[in-house]
Design a protein around this motif. Structure first.
Motif, short mmCIF file in Angstrom:
data_model
loop_
_atom_site.label_atom_id
_atom_site.label_comp_id
_atom_site.label_asym_id
_atom_site.label_seq_id
_atom_site.Cartn_x
_atom_site.Cartn_y
_atom_site.Cartn_z
N GLU A 143 16.06 13.28 -35.97
CA GLU A 143 16.78 13.61 -34.74
C GLU A 143 17.56 12.41 -34.21
N ARG A 144 16.96 11.24 -34.28
CA ARG A 144 17.54 10.04 -33.66
C ARG A 144 18.59 9.37 -34.53
N GLU A 145 18.39 9.37 -35.86
CA GLU A 145 19.21 8.52 -36.72
C GLU A 145 20.04 9.26 -37.78
N LEU A 146 19.73 10.53 -38.05
CA LEU A 146 20.39 11.20 -39.18
C LEU A 146 21.12 12.49 -38.82
N ALA A 147 20.57 13.27 -37.90
CA ALA A 147 21.07 14.63 -37.68
C ALA A 147 22.56 14.68 -37.35
N ASN A 148 23.08 13.71 -36.60
CA ASN A 148 24.49 13.79 -36.20
C ASN A 148 25.42 12.94 -37.07
N ASP B 285 27.96 3.23 -52.82
CA ASP B 285 28.84 2.16 -53.32
C ASP B 285 30.29 2.64 -53.35
N TYR B 286 31.02 2.30 -52.28
CA TYR B 286 32.46 2.56 -52.19
C TYR B 286 33.21 1.23 -52.07
N THR B 287 32.79 0.27 -52.87
CA THR B 287 33.39 -1.07 -52.75
C THR B 287 34.89 -1.05 -53.01
N GLN B 288 35.38 -0.05 -53.76
CA GLN B 288 36.82 0.03 -54.04
C GLN B 288 37.60 0.62 -52.88
N HIS B 289 36.89 1.13 -51.86
CA HIS B 289 37.53 1.69 -50.67
C HIS B 289 37.10 0.88 -49.45
N THR B 290 38.02 0.11 -48.92
CA THR B 290 37.67 -0.81 -47.82
C THR B 290 37.28 -0.07 -46.55
N GLY B 291 37.70 1.18 -46.40
CA GLY B 291 37.34 1.93 -45.20
C GLY B 291 35.87 2.31 -45.13
N ILE B 292 35.18 2.24 -46.27
CA ILE B 292 33.75 2.58 -46.32
C ILE B 292 32.93 1.39 -46.79
N GLY B 293 33.28 0.85 -47.96
CA GLY B 293 32.53 -0.28 -48.51
C GLY B 293 31.21 0.13 -49.12
N ARG B 294 30.28 -0.78 -49.15
CA ARG B 294 28.94 -0.49 -49.70
C ARG B 294 27.93 -0.44 -48.57
N GLN B 295 27.11 0.62 -48.57
CA GLN B 295 26.14 0.84 -47.49
C GLN B 295 24.78 1.18 -48.09
N LEU B 296 23.74 0.61 -47.53
CA LEU B 296 22.37 0.85 -47.99
C LEU B 296 21.54 1.30 -46.80
N TYR B 297 20.74 2.34 -47.01
CA TYR B 297 19.91 2.84 -45.91
C TYR B 297 18.58 3.33 -46.47
N SER B 298 17.49 2.99 -45.77
CA SER B 298 16.14 3.43 -46.14
C SER B 298 15.46 4.02 -44.93
N GLY C 91 30.46 18.93 -39.12
CA GLY C 91 30.16 18.34 -40.43
C GLY C 91 28.82 17.66 -40.49
N SER C 92 28.01 17.80 -39.45
CA SER C 92 26.67 17.20 -39.43
C SER C 92 25.61 18.30 -39.42
N SER C 93 24.35 17.88 -39.35
CA SER C 93 23.22 18.81 -39.29
C SER C 93 22.77 19.06 -37.85
N ASP C 94 23.43 18.41 -36.90
CA ASP C 94 22.92 18.34 -35.53
C ASP C 94 22.79 19.70 -34.86
N GLU C 95 23.80 20.58 -35.00
CA GLU C 95 23.75 21.87 -34.32
C GLU C 95 22.62 22.73 -34.85
N GLU D 211 27.59 5.35 -41.08
CA GLU D 211 27.45 6.81 -40.94
C GLU D 211 27.55 7.52 -42.28
N CYS D 212 28.37 7.01 -43.19
CA CYS D 212 28.56 7.68 -44.47
C CYS D 212 27.28 7.75 -45.28
N VAL D 213 26.55 6.64 -45.38
CA VAL D 213 25.31 6.66 -46.17
C VAL D 213 24.25 7.50 -45.48
N ARG D 214 24.25 7.50 -44.14
CA ARG D 214 23.30 8.36 -43.43
C ARG D 214 23.54 9.83 -43.75
#
Length: 436
Positions: A184-189, A162-175, A105-109, A234-237
Motif C-alpha cells: 500500500e505504501r510503496e508499490l500500489a501507486n 537495467d536501462y543504462t542505455q536510456h538516461t531517462g530511466i537508468g539502472r534501478q534496484l529495489y528489494s 497504469g498502477s495497481s492503486d485503484e 518508480e519504474c523498478v517498483r
C-alpha cells in the motif's frame, strides 16, 4: 496453520481498458474455499469462467493475458497484484469486456477498492501456500528470474532494472518483503511506463490511442514527458508490481525469495508455470504420505481386481459425505494396447468407472452399508472435458448428495492437477454382497 481468505462482500469498479480504451465493468465477489481467483466473462451468452492458473496463460505483447475457450482476459496483472498482496485466496471477478481497466497504469485503484470491503478468514480451509525448497530459474537472453529458498517466511523480491542505455530511466534496484502495508505504501501507486518511441509505435497501430503522456508515464532521454515520477525509482517498483501479479498464476501463495534481472511478463510467466508444476508435484507427494486407504484396504472393501481396479489409494474422507481418491495412469495399463496404439488415451468410460469405484468406497464408510456393494444404475450429466494420458494422475472426487435406504447418488469430478477432465452424477443401488 494459515487460513484461506476471501473478501467480505461484493464491490464494483469500472474504467477503460489500458490498451483498448474500451469501457469495462468489474464486480468483485467473495468465493468459497479452494475456488482460487476466477474471472467470469459475463458478456457471452453463457458466462465463461477463466481461472487464474498457469494452464490458462496466453501470450499477448506487453501485458499478461488468460484464455479459456473463446474467452480472453487481458491486462489482469495490476488487479492480481492487489489481490496477491492482500493475501486473498478465493475471489470471483465478473467482467463484461476483454480487458481490465487501466486507470493510471498502477495497481492503486484495485487495491483501494478491495481494501474498502476488507478481507476475512475462511478457517475451515487451510492455506495452500507453496514454500520454495529448491532453486528454480528462467534465463532468456540477457533477462533472468530465479526463485530460491528463504529462511524467512513470506515472499521477498529483489528486482534489478537495467536501462543504462536510456538516461531517462537508468539502472534501478529495489528489494522488499511483500506484505499488505508495504504494498500500500510503496508499490500500489507505481505506474506502468514505456519509452517515447514505443508509445508512438503503439499508437500508430491503434493501441492506447485514448492515452496521453499525462495519463501514463511516457519517458524520453530527459525523463517523463509532461509528467513527473512519484518515486525516483518508480519504474523498478512497477516492475515488482507486475511480478507480484504474474505470480498469481502459480495458483497459490508463494513463500520464498525471487530475484529478477530485466524480466518482463513472458519470463515471469515461465517461472510461474515452473512453480505451479512443482507445487502440484509437492502436493501429490504429500498426498501419497497421508493415504487414508491404501490399496490393501481398498481391496478389502471393493470386489474389483486387476485389470479393473481403478483406485490406487484414498487420500481424504470427510465422514460419509465426501471422498478423494487417486488413480495413477501409466503406459502399462492394459487398455492402452488398443485405445489407441501410438496415441494412448484413457477411455472416458473408465474414468467414469473410477469415479463409481471411489463412490463405492465412500458408501462403505457407513456402518449400515458395510458388506453391501454399490451397483451403478444410472449416469447423468456425464462430460469428458480433457484427454487423460500416460503419466497423468487422476484425482477422483465424489460427494454424496443423497443416500436413502437402498439407493445412493453422488456428484463426481475427476481432475488432473487443477483441471477438470470429467464429471458425472452417478446413481447406485446398494445390494447385499452375497446376492451378487
Amino acid at each position: 496453520m494459515k487460513a484461506q481468505k476471501t473478501i467480505k462482500s461484493e464491490i464494483k469498479l469500472s474504467g477503460k481498458g489500458l490498451f483498448s480504451g474500451k469501457d469495462v465493468k468489474l464486480v468483485f465477489k467473495p468465493a468459497e474455499p479452494d475456488t482460487g481467483i476466477v474471472f467470469v466473462r459475463t458478456d457471452f451468452e453463457q458466462p465463461i469462467k477463466v481461472p487464474v492458473a498457469a494452464a490458462n496463460i496466453t501470450e499477448v505483447q506487453r501485458r499478461s493475458a488468460l484464455k479459456k475457450g473463446p474467452a480472453t482476459i487481458e491486462t489482469p496483472e495490476h488487479c492480481l497484484a492487489a489481490i496477491n498482496a492482500m493475501g486473498i485466496d478465493n475471489i470471483t471477478i465478473e467482467i463484461d469486456s476483454v480487458e481490465l481497466p487501466g486507470f493510471d497504469g498502477s495497481s492503486d485503484e484495485f487495491y483501494k477498492t478491495l481494501r474498502k470491503v476488507g478481507v476475512e478468514d475462511q478457517p475451515e480451509a487451510p492455506s495452500r501456500e507453496f514454500v520454495i525448497k529448491e532453486p528454480v530459474s528462467v534465463i532468456d537472453g540477457d533477462t533472468s528470474i530465479h526463485a530460491v529458498p528463504s529462511e524467512e517466511p513470506g515472499l521477498s523480491i529483489t528486482y534489478d532494472l537495467d536501462y543504462t542505455q536510456h538516461t531517462g530511466i537508468g539502472r534501478q534496484l529495489y528489494s522488499c518483503n511483500l506484505n499488505t502495508d508495504h504494498f500500500e505504501r510503496e508499490l500500489a501507486n507505481a505506474r506502468t511506463f514505456c519509452l517515447e518511441a514505443e508509445a508512438r509505435q503503439m499508437q500508430a497501430h491503434g493501441i492506447g490511442t485514448h492515452l496521453t503522456p499525462k495519463d501514463i508515464l511516457v519517458i524520453n532521454s530527459d525523463g517523463p514527458i509532461k509528467n513527473n515520477y512519484r518515486y525516483p525509482n518508480e519504474c523498478v517498483r512497477h516492475k515488482i508490481v507486475d511480478l507480484i501479479g504474474d505470480l498469481a498464476f502459480v495458483g497459490r501463495p508463494v513463500s520464498g525469495r525471487i530475484v529478477a534481472y530485466k524480466s518482463g511478463h513472458a519470463v515471469n510467466q515461465k517461472l510461474a508455470k515452473k512453480l505451479a508444476k512443482l507445487a502440484r508435484e509437492t502436493e501429490k507427494a504429500a498426498a501419497s504420505e497421508r493415504a487414508v486407504l491404501n490399496i490393501r484396504k481398498i481391496q478389502r472393501i471393493l470386489p474389483h481386481r486387476y485389470p479393473f481396479l481403478l483406485v490406487d489409494k484414498v487420500i481424504d474422507i470427510e465422514g460419509d459425505s465426501k471422498i478423494t481418491g487417486i488413480k495413477n495412469v501409466t503406459i502399462n495399463e492394459q487398455f492402452f494396447q488398443g485405445h489407441f496404439p501410438g496415441t494412448p488415451v484413457m477411455p472416458g468410460v473408465l474414468i467414469v468407472e473410477a469415479l463409481a469405484q471411489v463412490s463405492g468406497l465412500l458408501f462403505a464408510q457407513k456402518l449400515e452399508h458395510t458388506g453391501k456393494l454399490a451397483v451403478l444404475l444410472t449416469m447423468d450429466a456425464v462430460k469428458i472435458r480433457k484427454s487423460v494420458v500416460p503419466g497423468d494422475q487422476l484425482i477422483l472426487c465424489a460427494q454424496a448428495n443423497r443416500v436413502r435406504g437402498r439407493s445412493a447418488k453422488c456428484d463426481c469430478v475427476a481432475k488432473v492437477g487443477d483441471e477438470v477432465v470429467a464429471e458425472a452424477v452417478l446413481k447406485f443401488m446398494l445390494v447385499d454382497e452375497d446376492i451378487m
